[in-house]
Enzyme design. Sequence first.
Site, short mmCIF file in Angstrom:
data_model
loop_
_atom_site.label_atom_id
_atom_site.label_comp_id
_atom_site.label_asym_id
_atom_site.label_seq_id
_atom_site.Cartn_x
_atom_site.Cartn_y
_atom_site.Cartn_z
CG HIS A 78 -7.86 26.31 16.32
ND1 HIS A 78 -8.15 27.02 16.13
CD2 HIS A 78 -8.24 25.20 16.63
CE1 HIS A 78 -9.68 26.36 15.34
NE2 HIS A 78 -9.33 25.43 16.29
CG ASN A 151 -14.21 27.03 14.32
OD1 ASN A 151 -12.99 27.61 15.12
ND2 ASN A 151 -14.30 26.19 14.21
CG HIS A 342 -12.74 23.94 28.54
ND1 HIS A 342 -13.57 23.62 27.32
CD2 HIS A 342 -13.15 22.71 30.38
CE1 HIS A 342 -13.94 21.74 28.37
NE2 HIS A 342 -13.83 22.00 29.41
FE1 HDD Z 1 -11.81 22.65 19.03
C1 HDD Z 1 -8.92 24.54 20.45
C2 HDD Z 1 -13.34 25.49 17.92
C3 HDD Z 1 -14.09 21.00 17.25
C4 HDD Z 1 -10.05 20.17 20.28
N1 HDD Z 1 -10.72 24.82 18.71
C5 HDD Z 1 -9.51 24.97 19.68
C6 HDD Z 1 -9.60 26.48 19.48
C7 HDD Z 1 -10.24 26.89 18.74
C8 HDD Z 1 -11.71 25.55 18.78
C9 HDD Z 1 -11.45 28.59 18.59
C10 HDD Z 1 -8.33 27.88 19.99
C11 HDD Z 1 -8.30 28.00 20.81
C12 HDD Z 1 -7.75 28.73 21.44
O1 HDD Z 1 -7.71 30.17 20.54
O2 HDD Z 1 -6.55 28.75 22.50
N2 HDD Z 1 -13.44 23.41 18.46
C13 HDD Z 1 -13.20 24.07 17.50
C14 HDD Z 1 -15.01 24.64 17.12
C15 HDD Z 1 -15.13 23.56 17.12
C16 HDD Z 1 -14.29 22.46 17.48
C17 HDD Z 1 -15.46 25.65 16.99
C18 HDD Z 1 -16.70 22.85 16.47
C19 HDD Z 1 -18.15 23.31 16.68
N3 HDD Z 1 -12.03 21.03 19.15
C20 HDD Z 1 -13.20 20.14 18.64
C21 HDD Z 1 -13.44 18.98 19.04
C22 HDD Z 1 -12.48 18.58 19.61
C23 HDD Z 1 -11.40 19.84 19.62
C24 HDD Z 1 -14.28 18.08 17.65
C25 HDD Z 1 -11.44 17.32 20.18
C26 HDD Z 1 -13.27 16.13 20.25
N4 HDD Z 1 -9.62 22.44 20.23
C27 HDD Z 1 -9.91 20.80 20.69
C28 HDD Z 1 -8.13 20.63 21.11
C29 HDD Z 1 -7.49 22.53 21.12
C30 HDD Z 1 -8.87 23.40 20.30
C31 HDD Z 1 -8.16 19.67 21.20
C32 HDD Z 1 -6.16 22.95 21.00
C33 HDD Z 1 -5.96 23.25 21.74
C34 HDD Z 1 -7.03 23.50 22.60
O3 HDD Z 1 -7.74 23.38 22.56
O4 HDD Z 1 -6.21 24.27 24.15
O5 HDD Z 1 -8.28 20.63 22.56
#
Ligand code: HDD
Length: 721
Positions: A78, A151, A342
């Site tokens: 993202h 999402n 978060h």
């Molecule tokens: Fe995630 C970012 C949505 C599964 C780990 N995620 C992130 C963002 C969105 C989502 C919208 C961007 C937020 C922003 O604008 O800063 N993610 C989802 C959805 C998931 C999902 C809807 C499944 C239902 N994500 C998911 C899993 C993991 C992560 C299973 C890790 C085990 N996601 C992250 C992250 C991020 C992230 C690496 C990247 C930047 C951040 O968090 O701040 O921690």
Amino acid sequence: MRQPDKKNIPENLKQNDLEKNKSDGTDQFLTTDQGVKINDDNNSLKAGERGPSLLEDFILREKITHFDHERIPERIVHARGSAAHGYFEAYSNAAKYTKTGFLQDSNVKTPVFVRFSTVAGFRGSTDLARDVRGFAVKFYTQEGIFDLVGNNIPIFFIQDASKFPDLVHAVKPEPHNEMPQAASAHDTFWDFISLMPESMHMIMWTMSDRAIPRSYRMMEGFGVHTFRFIDKSNKSTFVKFHWKPKLGTHAVVWDEAIKISGNDPDFHRRDLWEAIESGNFPEWELGVQLIPEADEHKFDFDLLDPTKLVPEELVPVTLIGKMVLNRNPDNFFAETEQVAFHPGHVLPGIDFTNDPLLQGRLFSYTDTQLSRLGGSNFHEIPINRTLAPMHNNQRDGHMRQEINTGRVSYFPNSLGGGCPYQAKIEEGGFASFNERVDAQKVRERSKSFSDHFSQAKLFFDSQTEIEQNHIINALRFELGKVETPAIRERMVGLLSLVDMKLAQEVANGLGILVPTPEKPINHGIGADADKNKHEPDKVQVKTLISDALSMIKNKNNSNTIQTRNIAFLCSDGVDAISINAMKKVLEAKGATVKIIGTNATAIKSSTNTEIKVDHSLLTVSSVLFDAVFVPSGKKSVNALQQQEKAIEFLNDAYKHCKVIGADKEGIELLNATNFSFKLSNKMIFEDGIITSDAFSDNFEQTFIDILGKHRIWSREKHVAK
Ligand code: HDD
């Protein structure tokens, strides 16, 4: 452009909070970071005009050092995103199910900050990648921060968080050559997917037009996981969150998406920004599907499985509030880049379930901010700061802003009078839902998670034929880019478990056969192949078709043309009356008109008045607009006929199924296009070509009515032929 009436923008407490950190250099001296006024910002201190620079030049050192450290790591996923401020207003009908404060009172406006994003591309990548869109909402409530990190697709690729790093490694540019950018059409992604049958439902969605939205403002949003609402008596109700856009859910077509990526890679960012600047504030309603605890096991899928949705036909969506985005950020880095979401930021009245994907997310998001934002004090960054009073014994660390007074930083204490003290539940203290868990530790997937195909089929079957064709074409494109034959074969094999027609059509496009028992799938992974063979569980599926899953059949879509962008193709000699008549009715319905001229400044009408040009024909393409209109004016039409770009403009609009209007002589420009035969065959109305000849009485109204349909999909069949 209509300017927002700032007086009508309700007071936003988060804006007041951010004001404390804003800085404006107007009428101020240029200074160092230490506040020393600078006398010369153009020359470094040197030993003589032509001599070496001096180490003592603290002004130079400070400026360069700051510059050298301007970048922070982009988000691992993202990374590319855009955000806006706004507010949320509850309808108060959810109060029965949750004690959470911001959903109780319809008079409270809760400030929000919303970030939309693509997933796979880097920070500077195109907005129009075929990808999932992030839809993350931060609610600054009086009880603390609630983040709904969702999402634009209601399900996910994988069931267990342990597979998330693998999924992301597979979809990101390949590690040896860092290609391709912001695209899933490559071997590593499809290799992984072809070995992960649980991803098939999500693949149906990501290959559908949901993955190429027309606008962030025209996307649904979903919390994906099942969460819990907790009421005052500690009763839990399962809840699925939905965002329903006021402007309906719409997409572009794939050929358009790739052309937009070249024409304006910031298309979605610009669209959101301009809509808000012009006072067209995007709106969504928040909906919930509520499921009593007692009904947990009544479905033919597991509520804890994030690859499954709850069909709206089984559990309807109740609307519980609305969100309006009415202010662009002041500074991209400070707000959009530094915002930290978060899913673990919840409030009393909202709690988690044991969805194993959600459980893993609860660890990941804080962890990632530690490296992305540089330490444990990221909650102090203004955009992340809560509006609720915040007191605890967390201390120190990099860049700490807060100056905690007193000698006590532990609990329990007597020296500080026991403060800050714990809150009882009645005082708003958070207490986790007391779910009973009685089990053995296992590394296993629940049997109830094993049906990977029924809902993939439900999605495919619920689409119109047009939408199904788009899925087929998307798969042909994506798998056509895959270089390893065994991966393509495995994918077609998996598709055959969703729908035979789908598999067959994709296989035809790839020039391969659908695997059969006689000629099985080549797993391409040697002796372990059998382990990866998937035998789907036979489950009795109750919902066979769900119209809510189709964007074309979706009942939430109205025929509004609000904020739709219409291109008027004009040159000198254009008929101003023709322009104004169409412009007036379009603008009255909230659409935007752009004069596209053969130069960049102004053109002369047939009566010699000056008409301001919004864009030169050279700088834009039809893909940036929702419809095109050719006003009358012989000289103007003659000039446009000489411009290849004008004909290409119309041909593309036709190809992408957009409504095309032409007034009097304007029709002659259509005669120079690929679709001129339609005019002679009188197939014009059903084909969305609206001419003043054919609709003399209600020309403008007919144009608007057809525009409200978004696209003339029936055209697609003969365009393809
Ligand atoms: Fe995630 C970012 C949505 C599964 C780990 N995620 C992130 C963002 C969105 C989502 C919208 C961007 C937020 C922003 O604008 O800063 N993610 C989802 C959805 C998931 C999902 C809807 C499944 C239902 N994500 C998911 C899993 C993991 C992560 C299973 C890790 C085990 N996601 C992250 C992250 C991020 C992230 C690496 C990247 C930047 C951040 O968090 O701040 O921690």
